[in-house]
Motif scaffolding. Sequence first.
Motif, PDB file in Angstrom:
ATOM      1  N   UNK A  63      58.853  33.718  33.961  1.00 11.38           N
ATOM      2  CA  UNK A  63      57.848  34.498  33.236  1.00 11.38           C
ATOM      3  C   UNK A  63      56.466  34.332  33.858  1.00 11.38           C
ATOM      4  N   UNK A  64      56.138  33.102  34.239  1.00  6.86           N
ATOM      5  CA  UNK A  64      54.844  32.855  34.888  1.00  6.86           C
ATOM      6  C   UNK A  64      54.809  33.528  36.256  1.00  6.86           C
ATOM      7  N   UNK A  65      55.937  33.543  36.937  1.00  7.22           N
ATOM      8  CA  UNK A  65      56.008  34.227  38.241  1.00  7.22           C
ATOM      9  C   UNK A  65      55.719  35.713  38.081  1.00  7.22           C
ATOM     10  N   UNK A  66      56.310  36.339  37.084  1.00  7.15           N
ATOM     11  CA  UNK A  66      56.046  37.753  36.824  1.00  7.15           C
ATOM     12  C   UNK A  66      54.569  37.977  36.492  1.00  7.15           C
ATOM     13  N   UNK A  67      54.016  37.121  35.654  1.00  7.64           N
ATOM     14  CA  UNK A  67      52.593  37.242  35.297  1.00  7.64           C
ATOM     15  C   UNK A  67      51.706  37.074  36.530  1.00  7.64           C
ATOM     16  N   UNK A  68      52.060  36.142  37.407  1.00  8.77           N
ATOM     17  CA  UNK A  68      51.272  35.927  38.627  1.00  8.77           C
ATOM     18  C   UNK A  68      51.297  37.128  39.550  1.00  8.77           C
ATOM     19  N   UNK A  69      52.461  37.747  39.693  1.00  2.00           N
ATOM     20  CA  UNK A  69      52.570  38.936  40.541  1.00  2.00           C
ATOM     21  C   UNK A  69      51.740  40.079  39.966  1.00  2.00           C
ATOM     22  N   UNK A  70      51.849  40.290  38.669  1.00  2.00           N
ATOM     23  CA  UNK A  70      51.067  41.363  38.037  1.00  2.00           C
ATOM     24  C   UNK A  70      49.563  41.105  38.143  1.00  2.00           C
ATOM     25  N   UNK A  71      49.164  39.854  37.951  1.00  2.00           N
ATOM     26  CA  UNK A  71      47.750  39.494  38.082  1.00  2.00           C
ATOM     27  C   UNK A  71      47.250  39.713  39.509  1.00  2.00           C
ATOM     28  N   UNK A  72      48.065  39.344  40.483  1.00  2.00           N
ATOM     29  CA  UNK A  72      47.681  39.567  41.886  1.00  2.00           C
ATOM     30  C   UNK A  72      47.536  41.051  42.185  1.00  2.00           C
ATOM     31  N   UNK A  73      48.440  41.872  41.648  1.00  2.00           N
ATOM     32  CA  UNK A  73      48.343  43.318  41.853  1.00  2.00           C
ATOM     33  C   UNK A  73      47.050  43.881  41.267  1.00  2.00           C
ATOM     34  N   UNK A  74      46.646  43.366  40.118  1.00  2.00           N
ATOM     35  CA  UNK A  74      45.412  43.835  39.487  1.00  2.00           C
ATOM     36  C   UNK A  74      44.160  43.362  40.235  1.00  2.00           C
ATOM     37  N   UNK A  75      44.222  42.142  40.769  1.00  2.00           N
ATOM     38  CA  UNK A  75      43.019  41.556  41.353  1.00  2.00           C
ATOM     39  C   UNK A  75      42.808  41.872  42.828  1.00  2.00           C
ATOM     40  N   UNK A  76      43.857  42.174  43.580  1.00  2.00           N
ATOM     41  CA  UNK A  76      43.706  42.326  45.024  1.00  2.00           C
ATOM     42  C   UNK A  76      42.768  43.472  45.390  1.00  2.00           C
ATOM     43  N   UNK A  77      42.762  44.549  44.640  1.00  2.00           N
ATOM     44  CA  UNK A  77      41.872  45.661  44.971  1.00  2.00           C
ATOM     45  C   UNK A  77      40.421  45.362  44.590  1.00  2.00           C
ATOM     46  N   UNK A  78      40.220  44.479  43.610  1.00  2.00           N
ATOM     47  CA  UNK A  78      38.851  44.142  43.189  1.00  2.00           C
ATOM     48  C   UNK A  78      38.241  43.038  44.033  1.00  2.00           C
ATOM     49  N   UNK A  79      39.029  42.004  44.318  1.00  2.00           N
ATOM     50  CA  UNK A  79      38.475  40.837  45.009  1.00  2.00           C
ATOM     51  C   UNK A  79      38.810  40.790  46.483  1.00  2.00           C
ATOM     52  N   UNK A  80      39.881  41.432  46.891  1.00  2.00           N
ATOM     53  CA  UNK A  80      40.348  41.329  48.258  1.00  2.00           C
ATOM     54  C   UNK A  80      41.367  40.208  48.382  1.00  2.00           C
ATOM     55  N   UNK A  81      42.022  40.155  49.512  1.00  2.00           N
ATOM     56  CA  UNK A  81      43.098  39.181  49.699  1.00  2.00           C
ATOM     57  C   UNK A  81      42.583  37.776  49.962  1.00  2.00           C
ATOM     58  N   UNK A  82      41.467  37.647  50.686  1.00  2.00           N
ATOM     59  CA  UNK A  82      41.004  36.310  51.074  1.00  2.00           C
ATOM     60  C   UNK A  82      40.657  35.420  49.874  1.00  2.00           C
ATOM     61  N   UNK A  83      39.889  35.896  48.896  1.00  2.00           N
ATOM     62  CA  UNK A  83      39.630  35.029  47.740  1.00  2.00           C
ATOM     63  C   UNK A  83      40.899  34.633  46.989  1.00  2.00           C
TER      64      UNK A  83
END
Length: 182
Positions: A63-83
């Motif tokens: 469940x945490x893995x799924x949440x982490x993937x979804x969070x990464x999908x939401x954040x990558x366009x806002x913060x970029x990959x490096x952060x």
Amino acid sequence: MRTLQKMRRRRMVTAVIKRVKRVKRGAVAQAATGGSTVLYYSREVLEIAGVAHALWGEVLIGSVKLAGVLLALLLVSRTGAKPLLVVGVAGQIASHLMLAASLGLASGPSPRLAMWGLLLYVLCWDLGWAGMMLVVAAAVLPASVRGVGLGACWSCLWLCIFTISQSFGWAVDTCAAASPPS
């Protein structure tokens, strides 16, 4: 004229090879974090730590893995990959320390600390290396060689993961044999 074209082509091929090598190093770095190995052995770690229902721990980790993937999908366009990579690696280091502490306590293994360490690891791995390696690789490689470059990157990643996974059991057995009896 042909000599100039050959020189340009040679420079372009050299630049592409350098980029593919850089992407392969990223694949090795992702494998070195041990994400696949930690997930593969997580049930055993939970059992060693004394978690009463290791299967439910696995469900929570998924469940945490799924949440982490979804969070990464939401954040990558806002913060970029490096952060995301930096935060992910920092969290992975902290969670590795938590896992080591949970299993190495003088009073015995701490199931709660082990569980939190695994959950933090999975979340940080999914925020960082799990998805960002391919995002970074696709951004680094030119479109003309992206397919071949990503294939080389993916092959390198799985070769490294295979090596780490196969040597992990041996390393654990060697360390257990070398540790003083309690």
